[in-house]
Design a protein around this motif. Sequence first.
Motif, mmCIF file in Angstrom:
data_model
loop_
_atom_site.group_PDB
_atom_site.id
_atom_site.type_symbol
_atom_site.label_atom_id
_atom_site.label_comp_id
_atom_site.label_asym_id
_atom_site.label_seq_id
_atom_site.Cartn_x
_atom_site.Cartn_y
_atom_site.Cartn_z
ATOM 1 N N ARG A 262 0.852 -1.201 0.000
ATOM 2 C CA ARG A 262 0.000 0.000 0.000
ATOM 3 C C ARG A 262 0.883 1.245 0.000
ATOM 4 N NH1 ARG A 262 -5.266 -1.042 1.811
ATOM 5 N NH2 ARG A 262 -5.606 -3.149 2.567
ATOM 6 N N THR A 263 1.828 1.292 -0.918
ATOM 7 C CA THR A 263 2.774 2.418 -0.955
ATOM 8 C C THR A 263 2.033 3.749 -0.890
ATOM 9 O OG1 THR A 263 4.405 1.139 -2.125
ATOM 10 C CG2 THR A 263 4.543 3.542 -2.389
ATOM 11 N N PHE A 264 2.467 4.583 0.043
ATOM 12 C CA PHE A 264 1.817 5.884 0.237
ATOM 13 C C PHE A 264 2.602 6.947 -0.517
ATOM 14 C CE2 PHE A 264 0.576 9.833 1.949
ATOM 15 C CZ PHE A 264 -0.695 9.684 2.469
ATOM 16 N N LYS A 265 1.934 7.632 -1.430
ATOM 17 C CA LYS A 265 2.548 8.757 -2.158
ATOM 18 C C LYS A 265 1.664 9.980 -1.966
ATOM 19 C CE LYS A 265 3.928 7.898 -6.382
ATOM 20 N NZ LYS A 265 3.973 7.311 -7.749
ATOM 21 N N GLY A 266 2.246 11.046 -1.449
ATOM 22 C CA GLY A 266 1.457 12.256 -1.220
ATOM 23 C C GLY A 266 1.963 12.971 0.010
ATOM 24 N N CYS A 267 1.019 13.537 0.745
ATOM 25 C CA CYS A 267 1.358 14.185 2.019
ATOM 26 C C CYS A 267 0.798 13.317 3.131
ATOM 27 C CB CYS A 267 0.739 15.587 2.089
ATOM 28 S SG CYS A 267 0.917 16.350 3.713
ATOM 29 N N LEU A 268 1.686 12.815 3.957
ATOM 30 C CA LEU A 268 1.248 12.005 5.097
ATOM 31 C C LEU A 268 1.367 12.868 6.357
ATOM 32 C CD1 LEU A 268 0.253 9.351 6.268
ATOM 33 C CD2 LEU A 268 2.560 8.451 6.141
ATOM 34 N N TYR A 269 0.275 12.940 7.076
ATOM 35 C CA TYR A 269 0.186 13.810 8.253
ATOM 36 C C TYR A 269 0.328 12.937 9.491
ATOM 37 C CZ TYR A 269 -2.646 16.629 11.620
ATOM 38 O OH TYR A 269 -3.137 17.317 12.699
ATOM 39 N N PHE A 270 1.301 13.267 10.311
ATOM 40 C CA PHE A 270 1.493 12.548 11.563
ATOM 41 C C PHE A 270 0.995 13.435 12.705
ATOM 42 C CE2 PHE A 270 4.735 11.096 8.610
ATOM 43 C CZ PHE A 270 4.742 9.723 8.769
ATOM 44 N N GLY A 271 -0.070 13.002 13.372
ATOM 45 C CA GLY A 271 -0.535 13.685 14.580
ATOM 46 C C GLY A 271 0.164 13.008 15.746
ATOM 47 N N LEU A 272 1.038 13.732 16.428
ATOM 48 C CA LEU A 272 1.912 13.110 17.424
ATOM 49 C C LEU A 272 1.653 13.671 18.803
ATOM 50 C CD1 LEU A 272 5.189 13.584 15.361
ATOM 51 C CD2 LEU A 272 3.848 11.477 15.529
ATOM 52 N N MET A 273 1.888 12.828 19.810
ATOM 53 C CA MET A 273 1.883 13.345 21.171
ATOM 54 C C MET A 273 3.242 13.028 21.774
ATOM 55 S SD MET A 273 -1.059 13.010 23.977
ATOM 56 C CE MET A 273 -2.256 14.033 23.239
ATOM 57 N N LEU A 274 3.868 14.047 22.362
ATOM 58 C CA LEU A 274 5.194 13.862 22.942
ATOM 59 C C LEU A 274 5.008 13.444 24.397
ATOM 60 C CD1 LEU A 274 6.938 16.994 21.389
ATOM 61 C CD2 LEU A 274 6.556 14.730 20.387
ATOM 62 N N THR A 275 4.903 12.148 24.619
ATOM 63 C CA THR A 275 4.635 11.634 25.971
ATOM 64 C C THR A 275 5.956 11.488 26.725
ATOM 65 O OG1 THR A 275 4.915 9.282 25.530
ATOM 66 C CG2 THR A 275 2.777 10.243 24.943
#
Length: 423
Positions: A262-275
Amino acid sequence: MKILVVGGGGREHAIITKIKQNKSVSKIYALPGNGGIARDAECVNIGAKDIDAIVNFAVENKIDYAIVAPDDPLVLGYVDALEAKGIPCFGPRANAAIIEGSKVFSKELMKKYSIPTAECEVFDDVEKALKYIETAPIPTVIKADGLALGKGVIIAFTREEAIDAVKSMMCDKAFGKSGERIVVEEFLEGPEVSVLAFTDGKSVVPMVSSMDHKRVGEGDTGLNTGGMGTIAPNPYYTDAVAWQCMERIFLPTIRAMNCEGRTFKGCLYFGLMLTKDGPKVIEYNCRFGDPETQVVLPLLETDLLTVMQAVTNETLGELDVKFSDKHACCVIMASKGYPESYNKGYEIEIPESVIDNVYVAGAAIKDGKLVTSGGRVLGVTAIADTLPEAIDASYKLVSEIKFENSYIRRDIGARALKAPEVK
Ligand code: AMP
Ligand code: GLY
């Protein structure tokens, strides 16, 4: 080149503003666009969910390159449909967009490939979900599996709230089919960071980090919204954190998607929490974030269309993608009452001197005038050498724009200013 942009919000306006700067672009169509985008592109009134009409339009108008910006069309396979007609696109195919389209998919992916995220259980049976809730640690987080206009996440601070959330999703079908399966997730704490990244499936190029302000009220209170403002870069996202994210999250995610076919091409958005245990993934989005894009793209120094085409052609690794080291702040001017009910149709006055700083999210042209037509109306972005200056400048711009019934949060960036890294 003739470019087609699918979507019609502030994010699409920010994308179009950048695409326009490329000299080889002769025409930009926005489908459906909005009253503000109409200054910069030809808006065509085809809904962003009408796949056949969009593909026909692209073919008839000999579109050279298409940018599919919103989540629904990506999950529905617009990129696949346009590519099938020979039109190169920016955005993931449906089999990769599932990383946002199904929370169950993304949680299972992270588990399988040891990508740090909150612990979770998945349920498609309401009785089992309610039984689990009886002893689950509180607070707990309940998420609808599918797309839910950014509203499918409920943080329950009591057991009763958790039970209500499960019932509303699974029994009352508050989010339709999207809530037939749910994820019950460990509650994480720490500063949140949004990182948008270009990827062609081979390389991953993170953009400057940002911070969203999702709650409608000051001090992060009240209902969740599509986002009331953003700042970039996010001061909590230090070089050390960025390195950890690259090694433990970004590269492993790209590899995991490749391994799954499922190769991802585009803009991948990572919503992160710095725990306190390190950065963890809160969510993936298969697209540019809104309103993160309205602070991130203005800081991009490399030509956006060139970067997008490199993603399409899988040559991103050959490109040096540069961002300015300045700071940006975007304040959303919304309609009073948003995200619940609000009135529309108020005339918007934007002085010419400010217009280049405005990304229009929800406005229409009526009798030749720009009028409010959505909950989030405008995103007003300022850029400056420091974060405090960017914040002050964006509020100053906001004070010059007038429409009746407007609402802003006055504390965009306040939390970022408290970061130890801000001097
Ligand atoms: P979303 O609508 O998916 O963007 O999520 C809305 C917000 O819910 C996120 O921005 C987080 O602030 C919060 N959230 C989601 N998952 C968790 C979690 N596991 N722990 C704490 N907060 C969360
Ligand atoms: N700003 C978060 C999103 O675009 O979903």
